[in-house]
Design a protein around this motif. Structure first.
Motif, PDB file in Angstrom:
ATOM      1  N   TYR A  28      13.009  -4.597   2.318  1.00 36.51           N
ATOM      2  CA  TYR A  28      12.754  -5.334   3.419  1.00 36.51           C
ATOM      3  C   TYR A  28      12.026  -4.346   4.285  1.00 36.51           C
ATOM      4  CZ  TYR A  28      17.099  -6.949   1.574  1.00 36.51           C
ATOM      5  OH  TYR A  28      18.089  -7.043   0.656  1.00 36.51           O
ATOM      6  N   ARG A  29      11.681  -5.225   5.858  1.00 35.18           N
ATOM      7  CA  ARG A  29      10.619  -4.532   6.819  1.00 35.18           C
ATOM      8  C   ARG A  29      12.136  -4.138   8.002  1.00 35.18           C
ATOM      9  NH1 ARG A  29       7.798  -8.374   5.924  1.00 35.18           N
ATOM     10  NH2 ARG A  29       6.106  -8.511   4.819  1.00 35.18           N
ATOM     11  N   TYR A  30      11.904  -3.341   9.287  1.00 38.77           N
ATOM     12  CA  TYR A  30      13.057  -3.009  10.031  1.00 38.77           C
ATOM     13  C   TYR A  30      12.731  -3.897  11.125  1.00 38.77           C
ATOM     14  CZ  TYR A  30      16.092  -0.554  12.580  1.00 38.77           C
ATOM     15  OH  TYR A  30      17.648  -0.322  13.958  1.00 38.77           O
ATOM     16  N   VAL A  31      13.932  -4.374  11.722  1.00 37.59           N
ATOM     17  CA  VAL A  31      12.969  -5.082  13.312  1.00 37.59           C
ATOM     18  C   VAL A  31      12.984  -4.229  13.993  1.00 37.59           C
ATOM     19  CG1 VAL A  31      15.265  -5.227  14.236  1.00 37.59           C
ATOM     20  CG2 VAL A  31      13.770  -6.734  14.872  1.00 37.59           C
ATOM     21  N   GLY A  32      13.169  -2.629  14.183  1.00 41.57           N
ATOM     22  CA  GLY A  32      13.037  -1.447  14.818  1.00 41.57           C
ATOM     23  C   GLY A  32      11.667  -0.883  14.879  1.00 41.57           C
ATOM     24  N   ASP A  33      10.250  -1.398  13.864  1.00 43.12           N
ATOM     25  CA  ASP A  33       9.583  -1.100  13.616  1.00 43.12           C
ATOM     26  C   ASP A  33       8.432  -1.481  14.796  1.00 43.12           C
ATOM     27  OD1 ASP A  33      10.690   1.468  12.072  1.00 43.12           O
ATOM     28  OD2 ASP A  33       9.874   0.659   9.750  1.00 43.12           O
ATOM     29  N   THR A  34       7.673  -1.275  15.498  1.00 38.71           N
ATOM     30  CA  THR A  34       7.465  -2.265  16.148  1.00 38.71           C
ATOM     31  C   THR A  34       6.008  -1.951  15.803  1.00 38.71           C
ATOM     32  OG1 THR A  34       7.633  -0.744  18.018  1.00 38.71           O
ATOM     33  CG2 THR A  34       9.302  -2.786  17.452  1.00 38.71           C
ATOM     34  N   ALA A  35       5.265  -1.048  15.295  1.00 37.52           N
ATOM     35  CA  ALA A  35       3.842  -0.509  14.891  1.00 37.52           C
ATOM     36  C   ALA A  35       3.330   0.050  13.574  1.00 37.52           C
ATOM     37  CB  ALA A  35       3.209   0.700  16.147  1.00 37.52           C
ATOM     38  N   ALA A  36       2.524   0.439  12.957  1.00 36.51           N
ATOM     39  CA  ALA A  36       1.909   0.413  11.902  1.00 36.51           C
ATOM     40  C   ALA A  36       2.639   1.450  11.821  1.00 36.51           C
ATOM     41  CB  ALA A  36       0.751   0.646  11.349  1.00 36.51           C
ATOM     42  N   GLY A  37       3.298   2.193  10.123  1.00 34.61           N
ATOM     43  CA  GLY A  37       3.591   3.724  10.466  1.00 34.61           C
ATOM     44  C   GLY A  37       4.555   4.370  10.889  1.00 34.61           C
TER      45      GLY A  37
ATOM     46  N   VAL B 213       0.786  -1.474  -0.050  1.00 34.64           N
ATOM     47  CA  VAL B 213       0.234  -0.035  -0.520  1.00 34.64           C
ATOM     48  C   VAL B 213       1.020   1.094   0.418  1.00 34.64           C
ATOM     49  CG1 VAL B 213      -2.047   1.045   1.400  1.00 34.64           C
ATOM     50  CG2 VAL B 213      -1.170  -1.148   1.012  1.00 34.64           C
ATOM     51  N   ALA B 214       0.599   2.308  -0.557  1.00 36.33           N
ATOM     52  CA  ALA B 214       1.464   3.442  -0.726  1.00 36.33           C
ATOM     53  C   ALA B 214       0.491   4.514   0.391  1.00 36.33           C
ATOM     54  CB  ALA B 214       1.748   3.592  -2.384  1.00 36.33           C
ATOM     55  N   GLU B 215       0.925   5.203   1.102  1.00 38.86           N
ATOM     56  CA  GLU B 215       0.081   5.807   1.952  1.00 38.86           C
ATOM     57  C   GLU B 215       0.928   7.072   2.378  1.00 38.86           C
ATOM     58  OE1 GLU B 215      -0.450   4.027   6.371  1.00 38.86           O
ATOM     59  OE2 GLU B 215      -1.002   1.880   4.275  1.00 38.86           O
ATOM     60  N   ALA B 216       0.994   7.470   3.277  1.00 39.86           N
ATOM     61  CA  ALA B 216       1.190   9.090   3.788  1.00 39.86           C
ATOM     62  C   ALA B 216       2.247   7.977   4.972  1.00 39.86           C
ATOM     63  CB  ALA B 216       0.887  10.305   4.037  1.00 39.86           C
ATOM     64  N   VAL B 217       3.181   8.765   5.587  1.00 41.05           N
ATOM     65  CA  VAL B 217       3.538   8.261   6.934  1.00 41.05           C
ATOM     66  C   VAL B 217       3.844   9.640   7.464  1.00 41.05           C
ATOM     67  CG1 VAL B 217       5.273   6.555   7.997  1.00 41.05           C
ATOM     68  CG2 VAL B 217       3.657   5.830   6.094  1.00 41.05           C
ATOM     69  N   LYS B 218       3.573   9.862   9.066  1.00 36.42           N
ATOM     70  CA  LYS B 218       3.936  10.522   9.227  1.00 36.42           C
ATOM     71  C   LYS B 218       5.116  10.886   9.971  1.00 36.42           C
ATOM     72  CE  LYS B 218       2.893  12.673  14.039  1.00 36.42           C
ATOM     73  NZ  LYS B 218       2.183  12.810  15.530  1.00 36.42           N
ATOM     74  N   GLY B 219       5.928  12.413   9.047  1.00 39.25           N
ATOM     75  CA  GLY B 219       7.329  12.425   9.366  1.00 39.25           C
ATOM     76  C   GLY B 219       7.879  12.237   7.954  1.00 39.25           C
TER      77      GLY B 219
ATOM     78  N   ASP C 289       3.012  -2.806   4.181  1.00 39.60           N
ATOM     79  CA  ASP C 289       3.068  -3.844   3.718  1.00 39.60           C
ATOM     80  C   ASP C 289       1.517  -4.288   4.297  1.00 39.60           C
ATOM     81  OD1 ASP C 289       2.984  -4.797   6.788  1.00 39.60           O
ATOM     82  OD2 ASP C 289       4.358  -5.849   6.744  1.00 39.60           O
ATOM     83  N   ASP C 290       0.453  -4.928   4.151  1.00 43.03           N
ATOM     84  CA  ASP C 290      -0.660  -5.164   4.158  1.00 43.03           C
ATOM     85  C   ASP C 290      -0.981  -4.912   6.022  1.00 43.03           C
ATOM     86  OD1 ASP C 290       1.453  -7.712   5.319  1.00 43.03           O
ATOM     87  OD2 ASP C 290      -0.507  -9.325   4.451  1.00 43.03           O
ATOM     88  N   LYS C 291       0.378  -4.600   7.051  1.00 40.00           N
ATOM     89  CA  LYS C 291       0.124  -4.622   8.314  1.00 40.00           C
ATOM     90  C   LYS C 291       0.377  -3.070   8.713  1.00 40.00           C
ATOM     91  CE  LYS C 291       0.252  -9.820   9.265  1.00 40.00           C
ATOM     92  NZ  LYS C 291       1.158  -9.795   8.208  1.00 40.00           N
ATOM     93  N   GLY C 292       0.706  -2.426   7.473  1.00 40.58           N
ATOM     94  CA  GLY C 292       0.758  -1.594   7.456  1.00 40.58           C
ATOM     95  C   GLY C 292       2.687  -0.689   7.989  1.00 40.58           C
ATOM     96  N   MET C 293       2.846  -2.050   7.676  1.00 38.54           N
ATOM     97  CA  MET C 293       4.909  -1.820   8.334  1.00 38.54           C
ATOM     98  C   MET C 293       5.526  -1.527   7.032  1.00 38.54           C
ATOM     99  SD  MET C 293       4.372  -2.294  12.146  1.00 38.54           S
ATOM    100  CE  MET C 293       6.387  -2.822  12.005  1.00 38.54           C
ATOM    101  N   THR C 294       5.674  -0.113   7.593  1.00 37.56           N
ATOM    102  CA  THR C 294       7.439   0.398   6.465  1.00 37.56           C
ATOM    103  C   THR C 294       7.899  -0.763   5.750  1.00 37.56           C
ATOM    104  OG1 THR C 294       6.640   2.927   7.422  1.00 37.56           O
ATOM    105  CG2 THR C 294       8.805   2.262   5.903  1.00 37.56           C
TER     106      THR C 294
END
Length: 178
Positions: free
Chosen positions: A144-153, A64-70, A77-82
């Motif tokens: 890739y996903r970053y393990v330090g991103d623990t919540a969507a956005g 999904v293409a979406e605006a992420v704060k900042g 991804d489908d769970k909102g993870m960058t």
């Protein structure tokens, strides 16, 4: 602005499903020919969330293409993870360089069958084979996903080591917080 995007995307019917090449058991880290693409309305092929029992922890079924704060517009991804790309990887042909310990921090985005997209340029999607799995690419760059991103956005991996960047819907790296 997000509501306008949702309305425009819905009205334009910009959801599609991609059939990706079956996993290759090869250890080769170069990409093969682009996977076959089939466009269908989003409502006819629902995304099936990946579960621990059915897919690896890095598996995804949607982009999904979406605006992420900042950060501006990025791909999630489908769970909102960058999702991120690595400057040491190569886009043409797609080649991954993050392996071993690296993949404990930067989790390759693995796909099994199809990926549903919203706002992501479908012609830029592809795959690269790694250790018997199929990693998703955008604009040739392995994702890739970053393990330090623990919540969507979250954008905690942005510009990490000046080599890791959130990926934009056009496959480019996000270079400035927006």
């Amino acid at each position: 602005m997000i509501q306008q995007r949702i309305v425009l995307l819905s009205a334009a019917g910009l959801a599609a499903t991609f059939l990706l090449a079956a996993c290759d058991s090869s250890m080769d880290n170069t990409s093969s020919a682009p996977a076959a693409v089939t466009s269908v309305p989003a409502t006819s092929v629902p995304a099936t969330p990946a579960t621990a029992s059915s897919a690896p922890s890095g598996a995804t079924t949607g982009l999904v293409a979406e605006a992420v704060k900042g950060g501006g517009d990025v791909v999630t991804d489908d769970k909102g993870m960058t999702l991120y790309r690595y400057d040491k990887d190569e886009p043409s042909p797609s080649k991954w360089t993050c392996s071993g310990e690296c993949t404990k921090t930067w989790i390759p985005v693995i796909v099994r069958n199809s990926v549903q997209t919203t706002g992501v340029e479908k012609s830029l999607l592809g795959t690269v084979h790694r250790s018997g799995q199929t990693q998703l690419t955008l604009g040739g760059w392995p994702l890739y996903r970053y393990v330090g991103d623990t919540a969507a956005g979250q954008l905690n991996g942005q510009a990490k080591d000046r080599m890791w960047y959130a990926v934009t819907p056009s496959g480019q790296k996000l270079t400035a917080a927006g």
